[in-house]
Design a protein around this motif. Sequence first.
Motif, PDB file in Angstrom:
ATOM      1  N   PRO A   1       5.579  -2.053   9.993  1.00 55.01           N
ATOM      2  CA  PRO A   1       5.337  -3.161   8.960  1.00 55.01           C
ATOM      3  C   PRO A   1       6.924  -4.252   8.683  1.00 55.01           C
ATOM      4  N   GLU A   2       7.915  -3.308   9.517  1.00 53.37           N
ATOM      5  CA  GLU A   2       8.667  -4.124   9.337  1.00 53.37           C
ATOM      6  C   GLU A   2       9.524  -5.531   8.888  1.00 53.37           C
ATOM      7  N   ILE A   3       8.826  -6.098  10.475  1.00 52.71           N
ATOM      8  CA  ILE A   3       8.880  -7.437  10.998  1.00 52.71           C
ATOM      9  C   ILE A   3       9.116  -8.328   9.016  1.00 52.71           C
ATOM     10  N   ASN A   4       7.561  -7.944   8.713  1.00 53.27           N
ATOM     11  CA  ASN A   4       6.846  -9.300   7.709  1.00 53.27           C
ATOM     12  C   ASN A   4       8.209  -8.454   6.876  1.00 53.27           C
ATOM     13  N   ILE A   5       9.212  -8.389   5.959  1.00 50.44           N
ATOM     14  CA  ILE A   5       9.950  -7.589   4.835  1.00 50.44           C
ATOM     15  C   ILE A   5      11.798  -8.065   6.195  1.00 50.44           C
ATOM     16  N   GLY A   6      11.257  -8.571   7.340  1.00 53.73           N
ATOM     17  CA  GLY A   6      12.586  -9.592   8.130  1.00 53.73           C
ATOM     18  C   GLY A   6      13.955  -8.807   8.659  1.00 53.73           C
TER      19      GLY A   6
ATOM     20  N   PRO B   1      12.330  -1.919  12.409  1.00 53.89           N
ATOM     21  CA  PRO B   1      12.320   0.115  12.566  1.00 53.89           C
ATOM     22  C   PRO B   1      13.112   0.274  13.147  1.00 53.89           C
ATOM     23  N   GLY B   2      13.717   0.936  12.279  1.00 52.61           N
ATOM     24  CA  GLY B   2      14.760   1.717  12.691  1.00 52.61           C
ATOM     25  C   GLY B   2      15.127   3.589  12.654  1.00 52.61           C
ATOM     26  N   ALA B   3      14.173   3.912  12.515  1.00 47.67           N
ATOM     27  CA  ALA B   3      14.087   5.145  12.726  1.00 47.67           C
ATOM     28  C   ALA B   3      12.958   5.863  13.513  1.00 47.67           C
ATOM     29  N   GLY B   4      13.463   5.715  14.579  1.00 49.35           N
ATOM     30  CA  GLY B   4      13.287   5.495  16.328  1.00 49.35           C
ATOM     31  C   GLY B   4      11.565   4.614  16.510  1.00 49.35           C
TER      32      GLY B   4
ATOM     33  N   GLU C   1       2.979   7.489  -6.650  1.00 45.29           N
ATOM     34  CA  GLU C   1       2.918   6.368  -7.801  1.00 45.29           C
ATOM     35  C   GLU C   1       3.204   5.442  -6.952  1.00 45.29           C
ATOM     36  N   VAL C   2       4.067   5.640  -5.635  1.00 49.72           N
ATOM     37  CA  VAL C   2       4.461   4.170  -4.483  1.00 49.72           C
ATOM     38  C   VAL C   2       4.328   4.708  -3.095  1.00 49.72           C
ATOM     39  N   LEU C   3       2.884   5.437  -3.368  1.00 54.72           N
ATOM     40  CA  LEU C   3       2.943   5.646  -2.454  1.00 54.72           C
ATOM     41  C   LEU C   3       3.118   6.327  -1.099  1.00 54.72           C
ATOM     42  N   ASN C   4       3.782   7.483  -1.639  1.00 51.84           N
ATOM     43  CA  ASN C   4       5.206   8.498  -0.777  1.00 51.84           C
ATOM     44  C   ASN C   4       6.724   7.470  -0.436  1.00 51.84           C
ATOM     45  N   ALA C   5       6.961   6.966  -0.545  1.00 53.06           N
ATOM     46  CA  ALA C   5       7.754   5.567  -0.115  1.00 53.06           C
ATOM     47  C   ALA C   5       8.813   6.642   0.077  1.00 53.06           C
ATOM     48  N   LEU C   6       9.877   6.802   1.286  1.00 50.65           N
ATOM     49  CA  LEU C   6      10.729   7.639   2.004  1.00 50.65           C
ATOM     50  C   LEU C   6      11.853   7.156   0.967  1.00 50.65           C
ATOM     51  N   ASN C   7      12.351   8.092  -0.696  1.00 49.39           N
ATOM     52  CA  ASN C   7      14.073   6.982  -0.630  1.00 49.39           C
ATOM     53  C   ASN C   7      14.659   8.141  -0.066  1.00 49.39           C
TER      54      ASN C   7
ATOM     55  N   ALA D   1       4.533   5.515   2.796  1.00 52.87           N
ATOM     56  CA  ALA D   1       3.923   3.425   3.348  1.00 52.87           C
ATOM     57  C   ALA D   1       5.308   3.329   3.732  1.00 52.87           C
ATOM     58  N   GLY D   2       6.577   3.822   4.064  1.00 48.67           N
ATOM     59  CA  GLY D   2       7.316   3.154   4.577  1.00 48.67           C
ATOM     60  C   GLY D   2       8.741   3.661   3.786  1.00 48.67           C
ATOM     61  N   ALA D   3      10.132   2.894   4.292  1.00 52.39           N
ATOM     62  CA  ALA D   3      10.895   3.739   3.631  1.00 52.39           C
ATOM     63  C   ALA D   3      10.683   2.695   2.306  1.00 52.39           C
ATOM     64  N   ASP D   4      11.727   3.042   1.491  1.00 53.57           N
ATOM     65  CA  ASP D   4      11.304   2.761   0.011  1.00 53.57           C
ATOM     66  C   ASP D   4      12.013   1.176  -0.385  1.00 53.57           C
ATOM     67  N   ILE D   5      11.208  -0.141  -0.404  1.00 49.55           N
ATOM     68  CA  ILE D   5      11.815  -1.305   0.150  1.00 49.55           C
ATOM     69  C   ILE D   5      12.888  -1.589  -1.302  1.00 49.55           C
TER      70      ILE D   5
ATOM     71  N   GLY E   1      -4.752   7.903   4.866  1.00 52.49           N
ATOM     72  CA  GLY E   1      -4.738   6.648   4.910  1.00 52.49           C
ATOM     73  C   GLY E   1      -2.893   5.915   5.663  1.00 52.49           C
ATOM     74  N   PHE E   2      -2.474   5.366   4.509  1.00 53.80           N
ATOM     75  CA  PHE E   2      -1.150   4.286   4.918  1.00 53.80           C
ATOM     76  C   PHE E   2       0.009   5.833   5.805  1.00 53.80           C
ATOM     77  N   ALA E   3       0.454   5.213   7.310  1.00 50.20           N
ATOM     78  CA  ALA E   3       1.530   5.771   7.686  1.00 50.20           C
ATOM     79  C   ALA E   3       2.123   4.649   8.123  1.00 50.20           C
TER      80      ALA E   3
ATOM     81  N   ARG F   1       1.098  -5.643  12.441  1.00 50.07           N
ATOM     82  CA  ARG F   1      -0.443  -4.878  12.810  1.00 50.07           C
ATOM     83  C   ARG F   1      -0.403  -3.684  12.480  1.00 50.07           C
ATOM     84  N   PHE F   2      -1.341  -3.047  11.668  1.00 47.95           N
ATOM     85  CA  PHE F   2      -1.795  -1.891  11.267  1.00 47.95           C
ATOM     86  C   PHE F   2      -3.075  -1.055  12.954  1.00 47.95           C
ATOM     87  N   MET F   3      -2.715  -0.280  13.001  1.00 55.21           N
ATOM     88  CA  MET F   3      -3.020   0.488  14.147  1.00 55.21           C
ATOM     89  C   MET F   3      -3.950   1.790  13.115  1.00 55.21           C
TER      90      MET F   3
HETATM   91  N1  CO8 Z   1       8.975   1.167  -1.174  1.00 52.47           N
HETATM   92  C1  CO8 Z   1       8.613   1.046  -2.213  1.00 52.47           C
HETATM   93  N2  CO8 Z   1       7.400   0.731  -2.989  1.00 52.47           N
HETATM   94  C2  CO8 Z   1       6.093   1.412  -2.169  1.00 52.47           C
HETATM   95  C3  CO8 Z   1       6.095   0.887  -0.795  1.00 52.47           C
HETATM   96  C4  CO8 Z   1       7.395   0.833  -0.229  1.00 52.47           C
HETATM   97  N3  CO8 Z   1       7.827   0.714   1.571  1.00 52.47           N
HETATM   98  N4  CO8 Z   1       4.787   0.508  -0.782  1.00 52.47           N
HETATM   99  C5  CO8 Z   1       4.317   0.708  -1.594  1.00 52.47           C
HETATM  100  N5  CO8 Z   1       5.790   0.945  -2.666  1.00 52.47           N
HETATM  101  C6  CO8 Z   1       3.930   0.400  -4.119  1.00 52.47           C
HETATM  102  C7  CO8 Z   1       4.150  -0.333  -4.142  1.00 52.47           C
HETATM  103  O1  CO8 Z   1       5.278  -1.461  -4.674  1.00 52.47           O
HETATM  104  C8  CO8 Z   1       3.120  -0.456  -5.638  1.00 52.47           C
HETATM  105  O2  CO8 Z   1       4.120   0.413  -6.452  1.00 52.47           O
HETATM  106  P1  CO8 Z   1       3.743  -0.393  -8.255  1.00 52.47           P
HETATM  107  O3  CO8 Z   1       2.518  -0.008  -8.554  1.00 52.47           O
HETATM  108  O4  CO8 Z   1       5.056  -0.170  -9.183  1.00 52.47           O
HETATM  109  O5  CO8 Z   1       3.494  -1.960  -7.855  1.00 52.47           O
HETATM  110  C9  CO8 Z   1       2.626   1.079  -5.219  1.00 52.47           C
HETATM  111  O6  CO8 Z   1       3.196   1.869  -4.019  1.00 52.47           O
HETATM  112  C10 CO8 Z   1       1.299   0.941  -4.847  1.00 52.47           C
HETATM  113  O7  CO8 Z   1       0.726  -0.187  -3.315  1.00 52.47           O
HETATM  114  P2  CO8 Z   1      -0.038  -1.143  -3.307  1.00 52.47           P
HETATM  115  O8  CO8 Z   1      -0.554  -1.981  -4.634  1.00 52.47           O
HETATM  116  O9  CO8 Z   1       0.874  -2.340  -2.450  1.00 52.47           O
HETATM  117  O10 CO8 Z   1      -1.219  -0.976  -2.748  1.00 52.47           O
HETATM  118  P3  CO8 Z   1      -2.034  -1.540  -1.796  1.00 52.47           P
HETATM  119  O11 CO8 Z   1      -2.866  -0.879  -1.369  1.00 52.47           O
HETATM  120  O12 CO8 Z   1      -2.206  -2.657  -2.298  1.00 52.47           O
HETATM  121  O13 CO8 Z   1      -1.535  -1.735  -0.349  1.00 52.47           O
HETATM  122  C11 CO8 Z   1       0.199  -0.920   1.151  1.00 52.47           C
HETATM  123  C12 CO8 Z   1      -0.933  -0.747   0.445  1.00 52.47           C
HETATM  124  C13 CO8 Z   1       0.067  -2.752   2.330  1.00 52.47           C
HETATM  125  C14 CO8 Z   1       1.366   0.126   2.661  1.00 52.47           C
HETATM  126  C15 CO8 Z   1       1.562  -2.398   0.852  1.00 52.47           C
HETATM  127  O14 CO8 Z   1       1.725  -1.158  -0.374  1.00 52.47           O
HETATM  128  C16 CO8 Z   1       2.554  -2.350   1.739  1.00 52.47           C
HETATM  129  O15 CO8 Z   1       2.590  -2.830   2.295  1.00 52.47           O
HETATM  130  N6  CO8 Z   1       3.815  -1.488   0.987  1.00 52.47           N
HETATM  131  C17 CO8 Z   1       4.920  -1.687   1.959  1.00 52.47           C
HETATM  132  C18 CO8 Z   1       4.764  -1.414   3.763  1.00 52.47           C
HETATM  133  C19 CO8 Z   1       6.111  -1.803   4.670  1.00 52.47           C
HETATM  134  O16 CO8 Z   1       6.400  -2.807   4.716  1.00 52.47           O
HETATM  135  N7  CO8 Z   1       6.817  -0.681   4.917  1.00 52.47           N
HETATM  136  C20 CO8 Z   1       7.804  -0.388   5.586  1.00 52.47           C
HETATM  137  C21 CO8 Z   1       9.227  -0.692   4.942  1.00 52.47           C
HETATM  138  S1  CO8 Z   1      10.626  -0.459   5.901  1.00 52.47           S
HETATM  139  C22 CO8 Z   1      11.051   0.652   6.530  1.00 52.47           C
HETATM  140  O17 CO8 Z   1       9.988   1.161   6.187  1.00 52.47           O
HETATM  141  C23 CO8 Z   1      11.907   1.081   7.854  1.00 52.47           C
HETATM  142  C24 CO8 Z   1      11.705   1.819   8.232  1.00 52.47           C
HETATM  143  C25 CO8 Z   1      13.270   2.294   9.073  1.00 52.47           C
HETATM  144  C26 CO8 Z   1      13.953   3.239   7.748  1.00 52.47           C
HETATM  145  C27 CO8 Z   1      13.574   4.128   7.365  1.00 52.47           C
HETATM  146  C28 CO8 Z   1      14.578   5.401   6.294  1.00 52.47           C
HETATM  147  C29 CO8 Z   1      13.114   6.222   5.621  1.00 52.47           C
END
Ligand code: CO8
Length: 257
Positions: A130-135, A138-141, A23-29, A63-67, A103-105, A163-165
């Motif tokens: 894409p961490e740069i886009n949330i300010g 990368p922190g895990a290597g 439901e959250v694209l396997n965000a890593l909490n 899709a990354g750490a749980d934001i 899909g997304f990694a 940018r994604f690859m």
């Molecule tokens: N954290 C929490 N929730 C997320 C995340 C995330 N990283 N990614 C997606 N979700 C959730 C969305 O909020 C959404 O939830 P809801 O349905 O409740 O609104 C659901 O997953 C589906 O996502 P989208 O609707 O956004 O799906 P799209 O197909 O439109 O977009 C994307 C997919 C492009 C992947 C988009 O979800 C996105 O940009 N996600 C964030 C990607 C990101 O910035 N990742 C980096 C996070 S920071 C990080 O990883 C730090 C690394 C160092 C620490 C590691 C510790 C684990």
Amino acid sequence: MEYRHILLARDGAVGLLQLNRPEVLNALNLRLMDEVVHALQAYDDDDAIRAMVVHGNDKAFAAGADITEMADAGAMEMLTRDQFAKWDRIRKAKKPIIAAVSGFALGGGCELTMICDIIIASETAQFGQPEINIGVMPGAGGTQRLTRAVGKAKAMEMVLTGRFMPAREALEYGLVLKVVPVELYLKEAIALAREIAARPPLAVRLAKEAVNKSFDATLDHGLEFERKNFYLLFATEDSEEGMKAFVEKRKPEWKGK
Ligand code: CO8
């Protein structure tokens, strides 16, 4: 430990681990990562398992750490959580870990694939930091492993623009071993894990260790380390059996000793 966010399965000597918060694209909490570390450690300690495969689902590896979990954390809280100390335990696994990615990694998800030893990707896989886009950054290597994998120019582009690859490009840059249709990526990863699992386990362990050493040692130290592991394997029953079987033109039987 009770697992809420991952699923485990076995395929012969291959231990499978699926990230399971679709439901959250396997965000890593934090909880999910605790489970991953715990389960991989258990596989690593289990004599019946000889290789591991980590995967998500077709839409997302992770899709990354749980934001939402990071959003309110301050610097000192992040420091005292020290979550990456646990990630180091994955890096130190004795047995090979293959990441099967579709899909997304992204962010921590991309970093998790790079801690693994080999990545198999589906045609839809997208890697990114894409961490740069949330300010943040990368922190895990990511800054270290991505740079070693794809070179400075490409790593800079990915880390500084977010940018994604896509999978094909990841193959071109050597980040992944193989790109296959989406219905095959998991099968391919398991087949490769099975192939490795059929090899003499002590040799696999010491060889993996030596290849990984190339990332954090000077060439001199790496070569010394490799040589030590190479000599050590001559103390195993499997090396004796392997060479004897070759001379006798038969299939070797590995004992893991
Ligand atoms: N954290 C929490 N929730 C997320 C995340 C995330 N990283 N990614 C997606 N979700 C959730 C969305 O909020 C959404 O939830 P809801 O349905 O409740 O609104 C659901 O997953 C589906 O996502 P989208 O609707 O956004 O799906 P799209 O197909 O439109 O977009 C994307 C997919 C492009 C992947 C988009 O979800 C996105 O940009 N996600 C964030 C990607 C990101 O910035 N990742 C980096 C996070 S920071 C990080 O990883 C730090 C690394 C160092 C620490 C590691 C510790 C684990």
